[in-house]
Design an enzyme around this catalytic site. Structure first.
Site, PDB file in Angstrom:
ATOM      1  N   SER A 150       0.824  -1.218   0.000  1.00 14.93           N
ATOM      2  CA  SER A 150       0.000   0.000   0.000  1.00 14.93           C
ATOM      3  C   SER A 150       0.858   1.268   0.000  1.00 14.93           C
ATOM      4  O   SER A 150       0.393   2.333  -0.395  1.00 14.93           O
ATOM      5  CB  SER A 150      -0.959   0.005   1.196  1.00 14.93           C
ATOM      6  OG  SER A 150      -0.229   0.151   2.382  1.00 14.93           O
ATOM      7  N   TYR A 162      12.150  -0.008  -3.284  1.00 14.77           N
ATOM      8  CA  TYR A 162      11.060  -0.955  -3.023  1.00 14.77           C
ATOM      9  C   TYR A 162       9.754  -0.413  -3.601  1.00 14.77           C
ATOM     10  O   TYR A 162       9.028  -1.114  -4.313  1.00 14.77           O
ATOM     11  CB  TYR A 162      10.948  -1.171  -1.510  1.00 14.77           C
ATOM     12  CG  TYR A 162       9.812  -2.072  -1.062  1.00 14.77           C
ATOM     13  CD1 TYR A 162       9.886  -3.446  -1.247  1.00 14.77           C
ATOM     14  CD2 TYR A 162       8.681  -1.545  -0.442  1.00 14.77           C
ATOM     15  CE1 TYR A 162       8.851  -4.280  -0.824  1.00 14.77           C
ATOM     16  CE2 TYR A 162       7.645  -2.364  -0.014  1.00 14.77           C
ATOM     17  CZ  TYR A 162       7.734  -3.728  -0.206  1.00 14.77           C
ATOM     18  OH  TYR A 162       6.709  -4.552   0.219  1.00 14.77           O
ATOM     19  N   LYS A 166       7.639  -1.995  -6.761  1.00 20.96           N
ATOM     20  CA  LYS A 166       6.247  -2.456  -6.611  1.00 20.96           C
ATOM     21  C   LYS A 166       5.342  -1.683  -7.576  1.00 20.96           C
ATOM     22  O   LYS A 166       4.402  -2.244  -8.142  1.00 20.96           O
ATOM     23  CB  LYS A 166       5.762  -2.269  -5.172  1.00 20.96           C
ATOM     24  CG  LYS A 166       6.431  -3.198  -4.155  1.00 20.96           C
ATOM     25  CD  LYS A 166       6.094  -4.647  -4.391  1.00 20.96           C
ATOM     26  CE  LYS A 166       6.493  -5.547  -3.226  1.00 20.96           C
ATOM     27  NZ  LYS A 166       6.291  -6.989  -3.519  1.00 20.96           N
TER      28      LYS A 166
HETATM   29  N1  LIG Z   1       4.352  -8.068   5.677  1.00 22.00           N
HETATM   30  C1  LIG Z   1       3.933  -6.863   5.331  1.00 22.00           C
HETATM   31  O1  LIG Z   1       3.609  -6.045   6.209  1.00 22.00           O
HETATM   32  C2  LIG Z   1       3.811  -6.465   3.869  1.00 22.00           C
HETATM   33  C3  LIG Z   1       3.272  -5.190   3.573  1.00 22.00           C
HETATM   34  C4  LIG Z   1       3.167  -4.817   2.244  1.00 22.00           C
HETATM   35  C5  LIG Z   1       3.568  -5.674   1.235  1.00 22.00           C
HETATM   36  N2  LIG Z   1       4.084  -6.894   1.548  1.00 22.00           N
HETATM   37  C6  LIG Z   1       4.491  -7.752   0.422  1.00 22.00           C
HETATM   38  O2  LIG Z   1       3.924  -9.041   0.594  1.00 22.00           O
HETATM   39  C7  LIG Z   1       4.842 -10.045   0.146  1.00 22.00           C
HETATM   40  C8  LIG Z   1       5.154 -11.008   1.281  1.00 22.00           C
HETATM   41  O3  LIG Z   1       5.652 -10.272   2.387  1.00 22.00           O
HETATM   42  P1  LIG Z   1       6.183 -10.983   3.727  1.00 22.00           P
HETATM   43  O4  LIG Z   1       6.149  -9.959   4.785  1.00 22.00           O
HETATM   44  O5  LIG Z   1       5.505 -12.292   3.932  1.00 22.00           O
HETATM   45  O6  LIG Z   1       7.702 -11.195   3.301  1.00 22.00           O
HETATM   46  P2  LIG Z   1       8.830 -12.110   3.922  1.00 22.00           P
HETATM   47  O7  LIG Z   1       8.364 -12.739   5.188  1.00 22.00           O
HETATM   48  O8  LIG Z   1      10.066 -11.296   3.928  1.00 22.00           O
HETATM   49  O9  LIG Z   1       8.951 -13.238   2.813  1.00 22.00           O
HETATM   50  C9  LIG Z   1       9.511 -12.946   1.580  1.00 22.00           C
HETATM   51  C10 LIG Z   1       9.650 -14.234   0.790  1.00 22.00           C
HETATM   52  O10 LIG Z   1      10.436 -13.931  -0.373  1.00 22.00           O
HETATM   53  C11 LIG Z   1      11.499 -14.855  -0.440  1.00 22.00           C
HETATM   54  N3  LIG Z   1      12.684 -14.201  -1.007  1.00 22.00           N
HETATM   55  C12 LIG Z   1      13.430 -13.194  -0.471  1.00 22.00           C
HETATM   56  N4  LIG Z   1      14.448 -12.873  -1.303  1.00 22.00           N
HETATM   57  C13 LIG Z   1      14.336 -13.705  -2.368  1.00 22.00           C
HETATM   58  C14 LIG Z   1      15.095 -13.887  -3.545  1.00 22.00           C
HETATM   59  N5  LIG Z   1      16.165 -13.131  -3.824  1.00 22.00           N
HETATM   60  N6  LIG Z   1      14.718 -14.847  -4.418  1.00 22.00           N
HETATM   61  C15 LIG Z   1      13.623 -15.607  -4.179  1.00 22.00           C
HETATM   62  N7  LIG Z   1      12.847 -15.493  -3.073  1.00 22.00           N
HETATM   63  C16 LIG Z   1      13.223 -14.555  -2.183  1.00 22.00           C
HETATM   64  C17 LIG Z   1      11.785 -15.296   0.983  1.00 22.00           C
HETATM   65  O11 LIG Z   1      12.417 -16.570   0.929  1.00 22.00           O
HETATM   66  P3  LIG Z   1      13.389 -17.107   2.115  1.00 22.00           P
HETATM   67  O12 LIG Z   1      12.776 -16.632   3.395  1.00 22.00           O
HETATM   68  O13 LIG Z   1      13.324 -18.588   1.944  1.00 22.00           O
HETATM   69  O14 LIG Z   1      14.754 -16.544   1.864  1.00 22.00           O
HETATM   70  C18 LIG Z   1      10.364 -15.347   1.550  1.00 22.00           C
HETATM   71  O15 LIG Z   1       9.751 -16.583   1.235  1.00 22.00           O
HETATM   72  C19 LIG Z   1       6.068  -9.306  -0.376  1.00 22.00           C
HETATM   73  O16 LIG Z   1       5.947  -9.130  -1.780  1.00 22.00           O
HETATM   74  C20 LIG Z   1       5.996  -7.970   0.345  1.00 22.00           C
HETATM   75  O17 LIG Z   1       6.650  -6.932  -0.373  1.00 22.00           O
HETATM   76  C21 LIG Z   1       4.217  -7.300   2.833  1.00 22.00           C
END
Ligand SMILES: NC(=O)c1ccc[n+]([C@@H]2O[C@H](COP(=O)([O-])OP(=O)(O)OC[C@H]3O[C@@H](n4cnc5c(N)ncnc54)[C@H](OP(=O)(O)O)[C@@H]3O)[C@@H](O)[C@H]2O)c1
Length: 265
Positions: A150, A162, A166
């Site tokens: 967001s 970032y 996005k």
């Molecule tokens: N959590 C939030 O508050 C939030 C808010 C806005 C948007 N998002 C978006 O939602 C999505 C998931 O977020 P999350 O918080 O669950 O993220 P996360 O816990 O950091 O998980 C990210 C995932 O991406 C994988 N990853 C990282 N670097 C990589 C690479 N170079 N190649 C392949 N895979 C890679 C990680 O794998 P490993 O762990 O196995 O290394 C992990 O499975 C993301 O796109 C993030 O930008 C999240």
């Protein structure tokens, strides 16, 4: 509502992470077969597979590197050989940012940091979507969900690359939607606000973080929403349920949208 996901094959990139792991469980609970990828945390991905299998579902964990086209192709090929194709793709993996990464001011952002984020986020999505499209087109059905954030709508200091990467996914999403709708393939982006995952906690001010130890995600959400009232914190399932709907047969007419799952933020 029946989402019509039973027997569908779903690939969630970044399934070892907080949101991806929850999405895997939500899709599996709907009867879908779920492939999830990991980069560094194989054990976390295996734990998600175990949870899905304990619930009677089918899951696979596969290595995947956003910066390596061959590893992307191997992951998508592995799902196709196991289950005959990929019906639903969730582009969820996003490059991890270390605590020591530079965070502004903008004129001091190292070009290599900018390039790495743009390249991995955008090219990773590009290669992954390209790899799944021929199968989706051949079957005349497919759903694509691109995970955005967001903060693309507002911008954020220190998160320039970032946010820019996005935002690029929004343009990709619009184009995919227009090009693919005649093939029965719908593409949408989901933009979460701050969501209670392990990833979020280091960003919480230390004096609040210290009060969160031992609390459940719902309790953490409640504390954060009270202590930081200018933001709204969601739970992973708030996001995963929306992704599952957009990636399902119940979604027949939503395409090219960016759906904010951010509590109005
Ligand atoms: N959590 C939030 O508050 C939030 C808010 C806005 C948007 N998002 C978006 O939602 C999505 C998931 O977020 P999350 O918080 O669950 O993220 P996360 O816990 O950091 O998980 C990210 C995932 O991406 C994988 N990853 C990282 N670097 C990589 C690479 N170079 N190649 C392949 N895979 C890679 C990680 O794998 P490993 O762990 O196995 O290394 C992990 O499975 C993301 O796109 C993030 O930008 C999240």
């Amino acid at each position: 509502m029946d989402l019509g996901l039973a027997g569908r094959s779903v690939l969630i990139t970044g399934g070892s992470g907080g949101l991806g792991g929850t999405m895997a469980q939500v899709f599996a609970a709907e009867g879908a077969r779920v492939a999830l990828t990991y980069h560094r945390n194989k054990d976390a991905a295996s734990a998600v597979v175990e949870t899905v299998e304990k619930g009677g579902g089918q899951a696979l964990a596969l290595p995947y590197d956003l910066g390596d086209e061959e590893s992307i192709r191997s992951a998508t090929d592995a799902v196709t050989s196991a289950w005959g194709g990929i019906d639903v793709l969730v582009v969820n993996a996003s490059p991890a940012r270390g605590p020591d990464e530079h965070r502004g001011p903008f004129e001091t952002v190292p070009p290599e940091q900018w390039r790495a984020q743009l390249r991995e986020e955008v090219e990773g999505a590009f290669h992954t979507v390209q790899a799944v499209l021929p199968g989706m087109k051949a079957r005349g059905w497919g759903r694509i969900v691109l995970m955005s954030a967001s903060i693309v709508n507002r911008g954020m200091r220190g998160e320039e690359a970032y946010v820019a990467s996005k935002a690029a996914l929004h343009g990709l999403n619009r184009t995919l939607a227009t090009e693919l709708v005649g093939h029965g393939i719908l593409s949408n982006a989901v933009a979460p606000g701050p969501t209670v995952t392990a990833n979020l906690l280091p960003k919480v001010p230390p004096e609040i973080r210290a009060t969160l130890a031992g609390l459940s995600p719902a309790e953490i959400q409640s504390v954060l929403n009270e202590r930081i009232p200018h933001l709204r914190f969601g739970l992973p399932e708030d996001v995963a349920n929306v992704v599952a709907f957009l990636g399902s047969d119940a979604n027949r007419h939503v395409t090219g949208s960016v759906v904010n799952v951010a509590g109005g933020h």
